[in-house]
Design a protein around this motif. Structure first.
Motif, PDB file in Angstrom:
ATOM      1  N   ALA A 235      15.030  56.385  45.086  1.00  0.00           N
ATOM      2  CA  ALA A 235      15.077  56.038  46.513  1.00  0.00           C
ATOM      3  C   ALA A 235      14.047  56.851  47.299  1.00  0.00           C
ATOM      4  N   LYS A 236      13.813  58.101  46.865  1.00  0.00           N
ATOM      5  CA  LYS A 236      12.827  58.957  47.525  1.00  0.00           C
ATOM      6  C   LYS A 236      11.418  58.398  47.354  1.00  0.00           C
ATOM      7  N   GLU A 237      11.111  57.884  46.160  1.00  0.00           N
ATOM      8  CA  GLU A 237       9.803  57.274  45.904  1.00  0.00           C
ATOM      9  C   GLU A 237       9.610  56.019  46.741  1.00  0.00           C
ATOM     10  N   ARG A 238      10.692  55.228  46.863  1.00  0.00           N
ATOM     11  CA  ARG A 238      10.612  53.992  47.672  1.00  0.00           C
ATOM     12  C   ARG A 238      10.353  54.331  49.139  1.00  0.00           C
ATOM     13  N   GLN A 239      11.063  55.352  49.637  1.00  0.00           N
ATOM     14  CA  GLN A 239      10.884  55.755  51.036  1.00  0.00           C
ATOM     15  C   GLN A 239       9.464  56.261  51.287  1.00  0.00           C
ATOM     16  N   LYS A 240       8.927  57.050  50.355  1.00  0.00           N
ATOM     17  CA  LYS A 240       7.577  57.584  50.491  1.00  0.00           C
ATOM     18  C   LYS A 240       6.539  56.464  50.493  1.00  0.00           C
ATOM     19  N   PHE A 242       7.031  53.271  51.306  1.00  0.00           N
ATOM     20  CA  PHE A 242       7.152  52.488  52.540  1.00  0.00           C
ATOM     21  C   PHE A 242       6.541  53.236  53.730  1.00  0.00           C
ATOM     22  N   SER A 243       6.706  54.556  53.772  1.00  0.00           N
ATOM     23  CA  SER A 243       6.204  55.336  54.915  1.00  0.00           C
ATOM     24  C   SER A 243       4.683  55.313  54.986  1.00  0.00           C
ATOM     25  N   SER A 246       3.929  51.902  56.751  1.00  0.00           N
ATOM     26  CA  SER A 246       4.552  51.550  58.034  1.00  0.00           C
ATOM     27  C   SER A 246       3.588  51.669  59.212  1.00  0.00           C
TER      28      SER A 246
END
Length: 316
Positions: A235-240, A242-243, A246
């Motif tokens: 989930a941390k990799e996905r958030q990074k 996406f950021s 964005s």
């Protein structure tokens, strides 16, 4: 104060009158101050991004190279329009010479078109970085990056110089009032003698091609990016992941929204005021948003800025 100029029948127009925002012209000094602050903030912010990127070796990557070129273009883009608008607000001087008007029109659409092509290239860059990480360093070499920027500028120039040259060769015999705050090609085509529907159609077809080509590249790139990100185990990799995208998507949304409203929707003279507001968003707000979004939402730029400020404090 509106400058009036008598034009005899058959006499060629030597200068145009920019109508500006007649409904709020009495607030000229207040609007001058607001737009001056926005202009200075935009130029300073974009210049700061360029300086940080070129000064910090950690940001010497294709993504930040494209961002620095985009920021440089935004400085030029806002400078083509806002100084003249400030003159209108402060002194009421609304006249602009024939040559200056067409120079402004070309600079505005050339820089705007090149910016959209560049945003498409930035989408491609994000796709390769996230979806093809092993091949990314080889594909996006410094030579490739320079070639892509050159292609964006060349395409913007070739596509936009055609309608400007064609329109400048027509006769303008009055009226000479442009219902806008800058020399946009759409209002200019309606002042030619006779009114040139063919050039107006050519211009809007070229703009539509530009917008939809860039939009298509972005949609394809980000569709693949989303699919790749959703497959990441952490989930941390996905958030990074996406950021990193964005900020780019926010800038794109504002740019596409305002330009589609101005240039692609059906033209109605009764919508001129709303067109002016959308053009103001595209001309002032977007270049101002660019440094704000990329510095506040981008951790690498944020860290580079903090490090640069720390070095300045230590030197003092």
């Amino acid at each position: 104060r509106k400058v009036k100029m008598e034009i005899r029948n058959g006499t060629a127009v030597q200068e145009f009158i920019l109508e500006g925002f007649p409904a709020v012209q009495h607030l000229g000094k207040v609007l001058f101050l607001l737009h001056l602050l926005a202009y200075l903030a935009s130029v300073t912010g974009n210049s700061l991004i360029i300086t940080i990127i070129w000064a910090d070796r950690r940001l010497h990557t294709p993504m930040y190279f494209f961002l620095s070129i985009f920021s440089f273009g935004e400085c030029g883009f806002i400078t083509t329009v806002i100084p003249k608008l400030l003159t209108i607000f402060l002194s009421g001087r609304q006249t602009i010479s024939f040559a200056a008007c067409f120079t402004q029109a070309f600079a505005f659409i050339f820089l705007g078109a090149s910016g959209f092509f560049l945003m498409g290239v930035m989408s491609l860059d994000r796709y390769l970085a996230i979806c093809k990480p092993l091949h990314y360093p080889t594909i996006m070499s410094p030579r490739t990056c320079i070639l892509l920027v050159t292609a964006c500028l060349s395409l913007g120039f070739v596509l936009m110089v055609i309608p400007v040259i064609k329109l400048s060769q027509l006769s303008f015999c009055g009226p000479n009032v442009i219902p806008h705050f800058f020399c946009d090609l759409g209002p200019l085509t309606r002042l030619s003698c006779p009114e040139s529907r063919s050039i107006e159609a050519l211009f809007y077809n070229l703009v539509s091609f530009l917008l939809f080509t860039s939009f298509f590249m972005t949609v394809i790139a980000y569709s693949n990016i989303v699919i790749t990100i959703l497959q990441l185990p952490s989930a941390k990799e996905r958030q990074k992941a996406f950021s990193t995208c964005s900020s780019h998507l926010i800038v794109l949304s504002v740019m596409y929204g305002s330009c589609v409203f101005i240039y692609v929707k059906p033209k109605r003279r009764s919508r001129l005021d709303s067109n002016r507001v959308a053009a103001l968003v595209n001309t002032v707000v977007t270049p101002l948003l660019n440094p704000v979004i990329y510095t506040l939402r981008n951790k690498q730029v944020h860290q580079a800025l903090k490090d640069a400020l720390s070095k300045v404090k230590l030197q003092k």
